[in-house]
Design an enzyme around this catalytic site. Structure first.
Site, short mmCIF file in Angstrom:
data_model
loop_
_atom_site.label_atom_id
_atom_site.label_comp_id
_atom_site.label_asym_id
_atom_site.label_seq_id
_atom_site.Cartn_x
_atom_site.Cartn_y
_atom_site.Cartn_z
NE ARG A 1 5.29 5.56 0.97
CZ ARG A 1 5.51 4.31 0.52
NH1 ARG A 1 6.68 3.74 0.74
NH2 ARG A 1 4.59 3.66 -0.16
NE ARG B 1 4.89 4.63 -3.59
CZ ARG B 1 5.19 3.44 -4.08
NH1 ARG B 1 6.43 3.01 -4.02
NH2 ARG B 1 4.27 2.68 -4.62
CB SER C 1 2.39 7.34 -8.41
OG SER C 1 2.50 7.24 -7.02
N GLY C 2 2.83 4.09 -7.99
CA GLY C 2 3.57 2.84 -7.98
C GLY C 2 5.09 2.91 -7.90
CD GLU D 1 -4.21 0.18 -5.50
OE1 GLU D 1 -4.68 0.24 -4.36
OE2 GLU D 1 -3.15 0.71 -5.82
CE LYS E 1 -4.49 3.82 -6.11
NZ LYS E 1 -4.44 4.69 -4.93
P1 13P Z 1 1.24 5.08 -4.86
O1 13P Z 1 0.71 6.17 -5.75
O2 13P Z 1 2.35 5.54 -3.96
O3 13P Z 1 1.54 3.82 -5.61
O4 13P Z 1 0.09 4.73 -3.83
C1 13P Z 1 -1.20 4.61 -4.28
C2 13P Z 1 -1.91 3.60 -3.50
O5 13P Z 1 -2.90 3.87 -2.88
C3 13P Z 1 -1.37 2.23 -3.53
O6 13P Z 1 -2.31 1.38 -2.95
#
Ligand code: 13P
Length: 347
Positions: free
Chosen positions: A44, A303, A272-273, A188, A230
């Site tokens: 990043r 992100r 958000s992925g 998640e 998640k």
């Molecule tokens: P993103 O929202 O950037 O996908 O990150 C969330 C997250 O914690 C992924 O493990």
């Protein structure tokens, strides 16, 4: 069978876990994920030309966590091992800054993904060895919830049942350990957006993954009242060329979740992925407008909470701190409104 009869004697009280879980998805609030591993934050930072040193990482996380009024829309933040031990420049531990603002400290506890042997293109998440002792330490450091991310790729003939089962089993083992140590597991299973698959394939894969996950959680005596999911949204693959409207994504995601996730779960937050900031907010908002739903639906964005702020900060590390924080606050407010189904594009 009563749920309480499944509680192991050494397990923390379910009331405490349930209280934390409910606070994580309090009305109009969500989570900011700032748990990038050093390798991920390096990517990043490289994207915007920031040097990846421990001090820069600390300064960046201080910027995020000291955003004025962040607690109005943020219930918790997920930290990384390095970050939970860090403090502001003036020496206040990050966990204290958070708790003073009503933000629950969370911690990423998986050790990342490795290729699943024998299954090309598939990953399994590692980190169970020694996890009990690490959780015990994180609890003492102030963490009250913990995240573990499994990665499910979609491609030709994948995911395999073996990959789904291996990841569900690891998620359930971690979740049971978390509850034993008084931390709410944020489970998640991320179905990755990359690929040429269509939205129906994403639906089918997500459905199978969630069925497998909740079966494993049950087999491992994980108390759903003290667990947060998640989830990834149901979307067409990024290279599919397919366009799905906001309402199509919201309806497909809701249908998939309603058919797989027990209503007793205190809440679901989304990652958000790789979606744009606006898409992530619009999809969440649409799902809440389509309610009432069986559970609060909120966000746990990385992100989609941070990218605008990171870009601004990179342009002037000294003078753009306040400006970057205003962006973080604006993203928290927009996503908080979306968690209520009250966001509008113009807001
Ligand atoms: P993103 O929202 O950037 O996908 O990150 C969330 C997250 O914690 C992924 O493990």
């Amino acid at each position: 069978m009563k749920v309480s009869s499944r509680v192991r004697p050494e397990t923390m009280s379910i009331e405490q876990l349930a209280e934390t879980a409910q606070a994580m998805v309090a009305a109009g609030k969500g989570i900011i994920a700032i748990d990038e591993s050093n390798a991920t934050i390096a990517k990043r930072f490289a994207g915007v030309g920031i040097e990846n040193s421990e001090e820069q990482r600390r300064a960046y996380r201080e910027l995020l966590l000291t955003t004025p009024k962040l607690g109005e829309h943020i219930s918790g933040a997920i930290l990384y091992d390095e970050t939970i031990r860090q403090a502001t420049k003036s020496g206040v531990p990050f966990t204290k800054v958070m708790m003073d603002n009503g933000i629950i400290p969370g911690i990423k506890v998986d050790k990342g993904t490795q290729p699943l042997a024998g299954f090309p293109g598939e990953m399994v998440t590692e980190g169970l060895d020694g996890l009990r002792a690490r959780l015990e330490e994180y609890y003492k450091l102030g963490a009250r919830f913990a995240k573990w991310r499994a990665v499910i790729n979609i491609g030709d003939d994948i995911p395999s049942g073996t990959c789904i089962e291996a990841n569900s089993h690891a998620l359930a083992r971690y979740a049971a350990l978390c509850q034993e140590q008084g931390l709410v597991p944020m489970v998640e299973p991320e179905v990755i957006m990359d690929g040429s698959h269509d939205i129906d394939t994403c639906f089918e894969v997500t459905e199978v993954v969630l069925r497998s996950l909740f079966d494993s959680l049950y087999q491992n005596s994980v108390l759903l009242e003290g667990t947060i999911l998640k989830a990834s949204m149901v979307l067409p693959g990024t290279t599919s060329g397919e366009k799905a409207s906001v309402d199509e994504v919201a309806a497909a995601t809701l249908q998939c979740l309603k058919s797989t996730v027990p209503a007793i779960l205190p809440g679901i937050v989304f990652l958000s992925g790789g979606q744009s900031d606006e898409d992530a907010t619009a999809h969440l908002d649409a799902m809440n407008r389509m309610g009432p739903n069986p559970w609060p639906l909120s966000f746990s964005y990385g992100r989609a909470m941070q990218s605008a702020a990171l870009k601004l900060w990179s342009q002037d590390l000294v003078n753009n701190v306040a400006k970057a924080q205003q962006t973080v606050y604006a993203r928290a407010r927009d996503n908080g409104l979306a968690a209520l189904g009250q966001w509008s594009k113009a807001a």
